[in-house]
Design a protein around this motif. Structure first.
Motif, mmCIF file in Angstrom:
data_model
loop_
_atom_site.group_PDB
_atom_site.id
_atom_site.type_symbol
_atom_site.label_atom_id
_atom_site.label_comp_id
_atom_site.label_asym_id
_atom_site.label_seq_id
_atom_site.Cartn_x
_atom_site.Cartn_y
_atom_site.Cartn_z
ATOM 1 N N ARG A 75 -7.810 2.787 -5.551
ATOM 2 C CA ARG A 75 -6.696 2.962 -4.627
ATOM 3 C C ARG A 75 -5.400 2.710 -5.377
ATOM 4 O O ARG A 75 -5.259 1.703 -6.076
ATOM 5 N N THR A 98 -0.842 3.457 -5.669
ATOM 6 C CA THR A 98 0.395 3.673 -4.932
ATOM 7 C C THR A 98 0.931 5.057 -5.264
ATOM 8 O O THR A 98 1.104 5.393 -6.446
ATOM 9 N N HIS A 120 -3.133 9.389 1.716
ATOM 10 C CA HIS A 120 -3.389 8.189 2.507
ATOM 11 C C HIS A 120 -4.842 8.171 2.981
ATOM 12 O O HIS A 120 -5.503 7.127 2.963
ATOM 13 N N HIS A 153 -5.088 5.690 -0.673
ATOM 14 C CA HIS A 153 -3.905 5.282 -1.428
ATOM 15 C C HIS A 153 -2.830 4.728 -0.501
ATOM 16 O O HIS A 153 -2.718 5.127 0.664
ATOM 17 N N ARG A 154 -2.016 3.838 -1.034
ATOM 18 C CA ARG A 154 -0.786 3.424 -0.361
ATOM 19 C C ARG A 154 0.252 4.498 -0.631
ATOM 20 O O ARG A 154 0.424 4.911 -1.781
ATOM 21 N N ALA A 158 4.183 5.974 -0.235
ATOM 22 C CA ALA A 158 5.605 5.869 0.063
ATOM 23 C C ALA A 158 6.126 7.263 0.372
ATOM 24 O O ALA A 158 6.054 8.156 -0.484
ATOM 25 N N ASP A 196 0.137 4.753 9.411
ATOM 26 C CA ASP A 196 -0.140 3.321 9.519
ATOM 27 C C ASP A 196 1.020 2.655 10.239
ATOM 28 O O ASP A 196 2.078 2.413 9.643
ATOM 29 N N ALA A 239 1.714 -1.283 6.311
ATOM 30 C CA ALA A 239 1.060 -1.907 5.156
ATOM 31 C C ALA A 239 0.644 -0.896 4.099
ATOM 32 O O ALA A 239 0.697 -1.175 2.897
ATOM 33 N N THR A 240 0.224 0.291 4.540
ATOM 34 C CA THR A 240 -0.272 1.286 3.579
ATOM 35 C C THR A 240 0.514 2.596 3.606
ATOM 36 O O THR A 240 0.207 3.506 2.844
ATOM 37 N N ALA A 241 1.503 2.686 4.465
ATOM 38 C CA ALA A 241 2.372 3.863 4.509
ATOM 39 C C ALA A 241 3.748 3.417 4.963
ATOM 40 O O ALA A 241 3.886 2.762 6.006
ATOM 41 N N PHE A 273 6.347 -2.165 -2.468
ATOM 42 C CA PHE A 273 5.160 -1.404 -2.071
ATOM 43 C C PHE A 273 4.134 -1.251 -3.183
ATOM 44 O O PHE A 273 3.018 -0.829 -2.946
#
Length: 247
Positions: free
Chosen positions: A4, A6, A25, A29-30, A32, A49, A53-55, A79
């Protein structure tokens, strides 16, 4: 091994960018989501999300070098250091080459070409230092064949994206960072929804598969190029055009 990562996606508020953000996502993956339209990016991030937390959404004008530096630092700090970058932000204008004024020409080139240059130069060094990274640039069939529907400034900017992809790919290849381009033909997005019905019908008739592309199809291809097993692919342009341009 935890894979996973960013990811940063520009122009993520709608269309192909939003589909790419959702696909990445969905892979864990996180993400941005960067966009000049703060409201649309925030709405897409909440859909992915609601907790943030993840988006998360970040407002960015990719034409502005100082804004790029500031937002890149914020994303890394708040992030996570990005290991995936998708340069998708673009401005599309359909206009005769004789009717394009200099201000519009400069603005389209600044958004579509300089934006990717600035983001890649800002984020890729950290990828290089870590020994892993994926950069995917959204080009276009227009950049391969000249403006079919879009204007000369749009087509020229996307041709530049193809060359810039190769330049960065050569610079970063030895460090485990790949840089590739995806070149869609007409794809159903909010931009195409604004076109006259007869223009859309003509575009569909010209495509061998008989329809426009879907943003999710482009997103799947982008996500593949951002994967763990694509380290031997770099400097390449991937066509996704329904057979409109075969080579």
């Amino acid at each position: 091994m935890d894979t996973r990562r960013t990811a940063v996606v520009t122009g993520a508020g709608r269309g192909i960018g939003a589909a790419v953000a959702a696909r990445l996502h969905g892979l864990g993956h996180r993400v941005a989501l960067l966009d000049l339209d703060a409201d649309s990016a925030a709405a897409r991030a909440r859909e992915l999300d609601g907790s943030g937390a993840t988006a998360a959404a970040f407002t960015l004008d990719v034409r502005d070098p100082e804004a790029v530096r500031t937002v890149a630092a914020r994303v890394s700090r708040e992030f996570g250091v990005p290991e995936i970058l998708v340069n998708n932000a673009a401005r599309t204008r359909s206009r005769s080459v004789w009717d394009i004024d200099v201000a519009e020409w400069d603005d389209v080139l600044a958004t579509n070409l300089r934006g990717g240059f600035l983001l890649t130069r800002e984020l890729a060094p950290a990828m290089r230092d870590r020994g892993w990274g994926r950069v995917v640039n959204l080009a276009s069939l227009a950049g391969q064949q000249g403006g079919l529907v879009a204007g000369a400034h749009y087509a020229s900017s996307k041709a530049g994206v193809l060359v810039l992809t190769k330049v960065f790919a050569k610079e970063l290849a030895a460090s485990g960072v790949t840089v590739n381009a995806v070149a869609p033909a007409a794809t159903r997005t909010p931009v195409t929804d604004e076109l006259p019905a007869e223009q859309l019908a003509a575009a569909e008739a010209a495509i061998p598969v008989g329809r426009l592309g879907r943003a999710e199809e482009v997103a799947d291809l982008v996500a593949y190029l951002c994967g763990e097993n694509t380290g031997y692919i770099t400097g390449a342009t991937f066509d996704i055009n329904g057979g409109l341009f075969m080579r």
